[in-house]
Design a protein around this motif. Structure first.
Motif, mmCIF file in Angstrom:
data_model
loop_
_atom_site.group_PDB
_atom_site.id
_atom_site.type_symbol
_atom_site.label_atom_id
_atom_site.label_comp_id
_atom_site.label_asym_id
_atom_site.label_seq_id
_atom_site.Cartn_x
_atom_site.Cartn_y
_atom_site.Cartn_z
ATOM 1 N N ASN A 1 30.953 -15.460 8.935
ATOM 2 C CA ASN A 1 29.997 -15.663 10.027
ATOM 3 C C ASN A 1 30.752 -16.016 11.303
ATOM 4 O OD1 ASN A 1 27.592 -15.330 8.439
ATOM 5 N ND2 ASN A 1 28.005 -17.323 7.538
ATOM 6 N N PRO A 2 30.354 -15.455 12.448
ATOM 7 C CA PRO A 2 29.147 -14.641 12.632
ATOM 8 C C PRO A 2 29.329 -13.134 12.393
ATOM 9 C CG PRO A 2 30.149 -15.037 14.745
ATOM 10 C CD PRO A 2 31.016 -15.751 13.731
ATOM 11 N N ASP B 1 26.729 -11.542 10.285
ATOM 12 C CA ASP B 1 25.427 -11.606 10.959
ATOM 13 C C ASP B 1 25.282 -10.434 11.929
ATOM 14 O OD1 ASP B 1 24.424 -13.870 9.697
ATOM 15 O OD2 ASP B 1 25.436 -15.216 11.094
ATOM 16 N N TYR B 2 26.394 -10.064 12.581
ATOM 17 C CA TYR B 2 26.364 -8.894 13.463
ATOM 18 C C TYR B 2 26.132 -7.619 12.644
ATOM 19 C CZ TYR B 2 28.670 -12.081 16.765
ATOM 20 O OH TYR B 2 28.976 -13.133 17.578
ATOM 21 N N LEU C 1 22.589 -7.479 11.545
ATOM 22 C CA LEU C 1 21.725 -7.092 12.661
ATOM 23 C C LEU C 1 21.682 -5.570 12.801
ATOM 24 C CD1 LEU C 1 20.035 -7.788 15.193
ATOM 25 C CD2 LEU C 1 22.194 -7.932 16.469
ATOM 26 N N CYS D 1 18.761 -2.855 13.772
ATOM 27 C CA CYS D 1 18.966 -1.869 14.836
ATOM 28 C C CYS D 1 18.847 -0.428 14.333
ATOM 29 C CB CYS D 1 20.321 -2.087 15.495
ATOM 30 S SG CYS D 1 20.447 -3.686 16.345
ATOM 31 N N ILE E 1 18.601 -11.625 15.751
ATOM 32 C CA ILE E 1 19.393 -11.742 16.982
ATOM 33 C C ILE E 1 19.745 -13.198 17.258
ATOM 34 C CG2 ILE E 1 19.270 -11.525 19.497
ATOM 35 C CD1 ILE E 1 17.750 -8.945 19.138
ATOM 36 N N TYR F 1 20.182 -15.681 15.146
ATOM 37 C CA TYR F 1 21.243 -16.152 14.252
ATOM 38 C C TYR F 1 22.575 -15.472 14.542
ATOM 39 C CZ TYR F 1 18.307 -19.012 11.229
ATOM 40 O OH TYR F 1 17.500 -20.007 10.735
ATOM 41 N N ALA F 2 22.545 -14.243 15.024
ATOM 42 C CA ALA F 2 23.779 -13.505 15.265
ATOM 43 C C ALA F 2 24.468 -13.922 16.559
ATOM 44 C CB ALA F 2 23.486 -12.001 15.283
ATOM 45 N N PHE F 3 23.672 -14.193 17.621
ATOM 46 C CA PHE F 3 24.262 -14.387 18.939
ATOM 47 C C PHE F 3 24.032 -15.777 19.552
ATOM 48 C CE2 PHE F 3 23.619 -9.747 18.681
ATOM 49 C CZ PHE F 3 24.914 -9.328 18.956
ATOM 50 N N PHE F 4 22.950 -16.444 19.206
ATOM 51 C CA PHE F 4 22.577 -17.654 19.937
ATOM 52 C C PHE F 4 22.695 -18.951 19.139
ATOM 53 C CE2 PHE F 4 20.174 -14.163 21.923
ATOM 54 C CZ PHE F 4 20.636 -14.290 23.227
ATOM 55 N N LYS G 1 24.908 -21.556 20.829
ATOM 56 C CA LYS G 1 24.311 -22.050 22.067
ATOM 57 C C LYS G 1 23.151 -23.016 21.820
ATOM 58 C CE LYS G 1 25.533 -17.847 24.600
ATOM 59 N NZ LYS G 1 25.036 -16.686 25.391
#
Length: 323
Positions: free
Chosen positions: A178-179, A182-183, A186, A191, A246, A248-251, A254
């Motif tokens: 991870n991540p 997760d990508y 996604l 996608c 998205i 979990y993959a990118f944010f 943050k």
């Protein structure tokens, strides 16, 4: 202040017990869906194998992170960190079940498109139990092989020198699971399936409009025309599953220090997993024969009509009749 505390408590209670509701309700509804599609009226339609398989993997979806949310929140018990074996199994299941469920939906759209665009090819090559089962098996096998590294290289124990104890980690010593995955998830779960389903559904709608121009053709394929089911499938898929994946993959990094982090992630997960119990209600609304068979089950009517069975046995394409 008390009102805010009460609201917080209600939210915590909701996000604690809703995953359990999904597990119980989703298992029962998807199992009922599976049983309905095993009824005699559907047994001679090869396409129904896709719907049965989707019901199975939608059940499996609910026993990964979704169940973990309930156990962690209620009992502070984490399935992924119980042992190396459960860590490998549930980490693998979370990715494998989701991606397989999505690609089975893509296969269903492809099946419908071929039925409408190349009827001769569909009758001679595609519309057989053997062909459909091979496609399903191949899809499951390919996704299994893609995710198989999780069963081999992930989950290990390490010594925590600060707290003087052994801890179990879900990552890998060979690469950053991870991540990175997760990508990949996604792409494989959201996608590509979404883009393919959207494209195939657009082509299906185009062919339906083309067929309406010729009454003779229309009369011959009337019983094969696709319903709004697949279009709703794709719409719900994009609305309910993509935001959570998205996030979990990118944010996730943050949101680490945000007060609302857990609530937001639980909300997105709840929406995502709700999608995987929605098939029952979608079939119930759009699929006349599904409703009829459900009523028969409720009435404990397990008799079969031989004439009706013979009629459907001669069909080469699934008939999905709108309400």
């Amino acid at each position: 202040m008390n009102n805010m505390t009460d609201d917080k408590h209600l939210l915590d209670e909701f996000f604690t017990y809703y995953p359990l509701v999904l597990v119980i309700g989703g298992t029962l509804l998807n199992l009922l869906t599976f049983l309905i599609f095993c009824r005699p009226i559907f047994q001679n339609r090869p396409t129904m194998h896709y719907f049965r398989a989707m019901a199975v993997f939608d059940i499996l979806m609910l026993y990964g992170w979704n169940l973990d949310h309930f156990l962690t929140s209620k009992y502070d018990y984490d399935l992924e960190h119980y042992s190396i074996s459960t860590c490998k199994l549930f980490t693998f299941l979370n990715y494998f079940a989701a991606e397989t469920s999505a690609w089975l939906r893509v296969c269903t759209c492809v099946d419908r498109l071929i039925a409408l665009s190349s009827l001769n090819l569909y009758r001679t090559k595609i519309n057989s139990h053997k062909t459909v089962l091979i496609i399903i098996f191949s899809t499951v096998l390919i996704i299994f092989l893609i995710d198989a590294h999780i069963l081999i290289f992930t989950c290990y124990k390490t010594w925590d020198s600060v707290n003087n104890l052994t801890i179990l980690k879900t990552g890998s010593t060979f690469y950053a699971l991870n991540p990175m995955w997760d990508y990949v998830n996604l792409v494989l779960y959201n996608c590509i399936p979404f883009l393919l389903m959207s494209g195939f559904n657009s082509s299906i709608i185009y062919h339906l409009f083309q067929m309406k121009r010729t009454s003779m053709v229309q009369s011959k394929i009337q019983h094969r025309q696709i319903t709004i089911t697949l279009v709703i499938y794709t719409l719900l898929f994009s609305i309910m599953t993509i935001p959570g994946t998205i996030a979990y993959a990118f944010f996730l990094p943050k949101l680490e220090n945000k007060v609302y982090r857990d609530w937001l992630l639980h909300l997105l997960d709840s929406i995502l997993y709700t999608y995987h119990i929605s098939s029952f209600f979608l079939y119930l609304i759009t699929f006349k024969e599904f409703r009829q068979e459900l009523i028969k089950i409720i009435k404990c009517d397990f008799t079969t009509n031989d004439n009706l069975a013979d009629k459907h046995k001669s069909r080469t394409v699934i008939s999905m009749t709108t309400k």
